[in-house]
Scaffold this motif. Structure first.
Motif, PDB file in Angstrom:
ATOM      1  N   CYS A 132      83.981 -29.878  94.163  1.00 14.46           N
ATOM      2  CA  CYS A 132      82.583 -29.612  94.461  1.00 14.46           C
ATOM      3  C   CYS A 132      82.259 -28.182  94.057  1.00 14.46           C
ATOM      4  O   CYS A 132      83.095 -27.290  94.199  1.00 14.46           O
ATOM      5  N   ALA A 133      81.061 -27.953  93.547  1.00 11.21           N
ATOM      6  CA  ALA A 133      80.653 -26.618  93.145  1.00 11.21           C
ATOM      7  C   ALA A 133      79.161 -26.424  93.380  1.00 11.21           C
ATOM      8  O   ALA A 133      78.393 -27.386  93.371  1.00 11.21           O
ATOM      9  N   VAL A 134      78.762 -25.174  93.570  1.00 10.87           N
ATOM     10  CA  VAL A 134      77.351 -24.835  93.720  1.00 10.87           C
ATOM     11  C   VAL A 134      77.039 -23.581  92.918  1.00 10.87           C
ATOM     12  O   VAL A 134      77.934 -22.817  92.558  1.00 10.87           O
ATOM     13  N   ARG A 135      75.762 -23.393  92.632  1.00  9.27           N
ATOM     14  CA  ARG A 135      75.309 -22.178  91.976  1.00  9.27           C
ATOM     15  C   ARG A 135      74.005 -21.735  92.620  1.00  9.27           C
ATOM     16  O   ARG A 135      73.235 -22.570  93.114  1.00  9.27           O
ATOM     17  N   PRO A 136      73.745 -20.406  92.639  1.00 12.54           N
ATOM     18  CA  PRO A 136      72.586 -19.878  93.368  1.00 12.54           C
ATOM     19  C   PRO A 136      71.269 -20.003  92.609  1.00 12.54           C
ATOM     20  O   PRO A 136      70.524 -19.033  92.477  1.00 12.54           O
ATOM     21  N   PHE A 137      70.981 -21.185  92.129  1.00  5.96           N
ATOM     22  CA  PHE A 137      69.733 -21.515  91.470  1.00  5.96           C
ATOM     23  C   PHE A 137      69.324 -22.901  91.917  1.00  5.96           C
ATOM     24  O   PHE A 137      70.170 -23.745  92.211  1.00  5.96           O
ATOM     25  N   ARG A 138      68.039 -23.144  91.930  1.00  2.00           N
ATOM     26  CA  ARG A 138      67.557 -24.457  92.366  1.00  2.00           C
ATOM     27  C   ARG A 138      67.760 -25.537  91.319  1.00  2.00           C
ATOM     28  O   ARG A 138      67.917 -26.712  91.658  1.00  2.00           O
ATOM     29  N   THR A 139      67.745 -25.146  90.055  1.00  2.00           N
ATOM     30  CA  THR A 139      67.863 -26.098  88.961  1.00  2.00           C
ATOM     31  C   THR A 139      69.319 -26.415  88.664  1.00  2.00           C
ATOM     32  O   THR A 139      70.194 -25.552  88.742  1.00  2.00           O
ATOM     33  N   ALA A 140      69.573 -27.657  88.299  1.00  2.00           N
ATOM     34  CA  ALA A 140      70.910 -28.106  87.953  1.00  2.00           C
ATOM     35  C   ALA A 140      71.138 -28.009  86.455  1.00  2.00           C
ATOM     36  O   ALA A 140      70.195 -28.039  85.662  1.00  2.00           O
ATOM     37  N   THR A 141      72.395 -27.900  86.061  1.00  2.00           N
ATOM     38  CA  THR A 141      72.791 -27.890  84.663  1.00  2.00           C
ATOM     39  C   THR A 141      73.959 -28.837  84.481  1.00  2.00           C
ATOM     40  O   THR A 141      74.554 -29.303  85.454  1.00  2.00           O
ATOM     41  N   GLY A 152      77.877 -20.797 104.536  1.00  2.00           N
ATOM     42  CA  GLY A 152      77.743 -19.441 104.047  1.00  2.00           C
ATOM     43  C   GLY A 152      76.666 -19.246 103.001  1.00  2.00           C
ATOM     44  O   GLY A 152      76.712 -18.267 102.243  1.00  2.00           O
ATOM     45  N   LEU A 153      75.704 -20.137 102.954  1.00  4.78           N
ATOM     46  CA  LEU A 153      74.638 -20.064 101.966  1.00  4.78           C
ATOM     47  C   LEU A 153      73.395 -20.761 102.484  1.00  4.78           C
ATOM     48  O   LEU A 153      73.471 -21.575 103.414  1.00  4.78           O
ATOM     49  N   THR A 154      72.261 -20.437 101.869  1.00  2.00           N
ATOM     50  CA  THR A 154      71.049 -21.206 102.122  1.00  2.00           C
ATOM     51  C   THR A 154      71.105 -22.398 101.183  1.00  2.00           C
ATOM     52  O   THR A 154      70.663 -22.334 100.035  1.00  2.00           O
ATOM     53  N   PHE A 155      71.662 -23.475 101.673  1.00  2.12           N
ATOM     54  CA  PHE A 155      72.057 -24.595 100.831  1.00  2.12           C
ATOM     55  C   PHE A 155      70.906 -25.171 100.017  1.00  2.12           C
ATOM     56  O   PHE A 155      71.098 -25.581  98.864  1.00  2.12           O
ATOM     57  N   SER A 156      69.726 -25.215 100.591  1.00  2.00           N
ATOM     58  CA  SER A 156      68.591 -25.831  99.909  1.00  2.00           C
ATOM     59  C   SER A 156      68.116 -25.049  98.688  1.00  2.00           C
ATOM     60  O   SER A 156      67.278 -25.550  97.934  1.00  2.00           O
ATOM     61  N   THR A 157      68.617 -23.843  98.474  1.00  2.00           N
ATOM     62  CA  THR A 157      68.253 -23.058  97.296  1.00  2.00           C
ATOM     63  C   THR A 157      69.324 -23.112  96.207  1.00  2.00           C
ATOM     64  O   THR A 157      69.197 -22.438  95.186  1.00  2.00           O
ATOM     65  N   TYR A 158      70.359 -23.911  96.405  1.00  2.00           N
ATOM     66  CA  TYR A 158      71.466 -24.018  95.464  1.00  2.00           C
ATOM     67  C   TYR A 158      71.517 -25.392  94.814  1.00  2.00           C
ATOM     68  O   TYR A 158      71.433 -26.418  95.497  1.00  2.00           O
ATOM     69  N   ALA A 159      71.692 -25.395  93.501  1.00  2.89           N
ATOM     70  CA  ALA A 159      72.065 -26.629  92.834  1.00  2.89           C
ATOM     71  C   ALA A 159      73.537 -26.898  93.114  1.00  2.89           C
ATOM     72  O   ALA A 159      74.306 -25.975  93.398  1.00  2.89           O
ATOM     73  N   ASP A 217      76.598 -27.879  82.514  1.00  2.00           N
ATOM     74  CA  ASP A 217      77.754 -27.065  82.171  1.00  2.00           C
ATOM     75  C   ASP A 217      78.545 -26.724  83.428  1.00  2.00           C
ATOM     76  O   ASP A 217      78.257 -27.214  84.521  1.00  2.00           O
ATOM     77  N   GLU A 218      79.550 -25.883  83.249  1.00  2.00           N
ATOM     78  CA  GLU A 218      80.421 -25.530  84.362  1.00  2.00           C
ATOM     79  C   GLU A 218      80.178 -24.113  84.863  1.00  2.00           C
ATOM     80  O   GLU A 218      81.074 -23.491  85.426  1.00  2.00           O
ATOM     81  N   GLN A 219      78.960 -23.611  84.686  1.00  2.00           N
ATOM     82  CA  GLN A 219      78.618 -22.270  85.131  1.00  2.00           C
ATOM     83  C   GLN A 219      78.200 -22.282  86.592  1.00  2.00           C
ATOM     84  O   GLN A 219      77.074 -21.930  86.951  1.00  2.00           O
ATOM     85  N   TYR A 220      79.115 -22.703  87.412  1.00  2.00           N
ATOM     86  CA  TYR A 220      78.929 -22.715  88.858  1.00  2.00           C
ATOM     87  C   TYR A 220      79.951 -21.766  89.451  1.00  2.00           C
ATOM     88  O   TYR A 220      81.156 -21.986  89.305  1.00  2.00           O
ATOM     89  N   PRO A 221      79.498 -20.712  90.116  1.00  2.00           N
ATOM     90  CA  PRO A 221      80.431 -19.664  90.562  1.00  2.00           C
ATOM     91  C   PRO A 221      81.246 -19.993  91.801  1.00  2.00           C
ATOM     92  O   PRO A 221      82.254 -19.341  92.044  1.00  2.00           O
ATOM     93  N   ASN A 222      80.832 -20.969  92.562  1.00  2.00           N
ATOM     94  CA  ASN A 222      81.499 -21.278  93.820  1.00  2.00           C
ATOM     95  C   ASN A 222      82.108 -22.674  93.774  1.00  2.00           C
ATOM     96  O   ASN A 222      81.424 -23.648  93.472  1.00  2.00           O
ATOM     97  N   TRP A 223      83.399 -22.733  94.121  1.00  2.00           N
ATOM     98  CA  TRP A 223      84.158 -23.979  94.009  1.00  2.00           C
ATOM     99  C   TRP A 223      84.945 -24.265  95.274  1.00  2.00           C
ATOM    100  O   TRP A 223      85.408 -23.355  95.953  1.00  2.00           O
TER     101      TRP A 223
END
Length: 123
Positions: free
Chosen positions: A96-105, A26-33, A107-113
């Motif tokens: 497992c979690a992802v966020r809609p940014f290419r860069t990783a962090t 359900g996402l363009t995986f390569s654009t998500y950290a 912290d726990e600011q990942y909206p999808n779990w």
């Protein structure tokens, strides 16, 4: 709709290994950290490892450095966590979690779990 499904958890003796997998859809995986987080009984969820879109930037919490390896396969929409030399204190539900940014962090600011997978290490 972003969906993440973890697998690979289980019971293992201290010193053993497990490989966790996370299938994303359900996402363009390569654009998500992406990353892995865990929650032990009675404790707050904590950061374990994160990885940017390409795998070129990776972060680990100090307690798993040298033992865990995070990786991803964008062609398969997969994230992995190889866990070696497991300790009793690694026992937790791993998410497992992802966020809609290419860069990783870190912290726990990942909206999808995902729903999580239980890892139990016996001593």
């Amino acid at each position: 709709q972003v969906q993440l499904v973890e697998s690979g958890g289980g019971l293992v003796q201290a010193g053993g290994s497990l490989r966790l997998s996370c299938a994303a859809s359900g996402l363009t995986f390569s654009t998500y950290a992406a990353g892995w987080f865990r929650q032990a009984p009675g404790k707050e969820r904590e950061f374990v490892a994160t990885i940017n879109w390409s795998g070129g930037s990776i972060y680990y919490t100090d307690s798993v450095k040298g033992r865990f390896t995070i990786s991803r396969d964008n062609a398969k929409n997969m994230v992995y966590l190889q866990m070696n030399s497991l300790k009793a204190e690694d026992t937790a539900v791993y998410y497992c979690a992802v966020r809609p940014f290419r860069t990783a962090t870190m912290d726990e600011q990942y909206p999808n779990w995902g729903q999580g997978t239980q890892v139990t290490v016996s001593s």
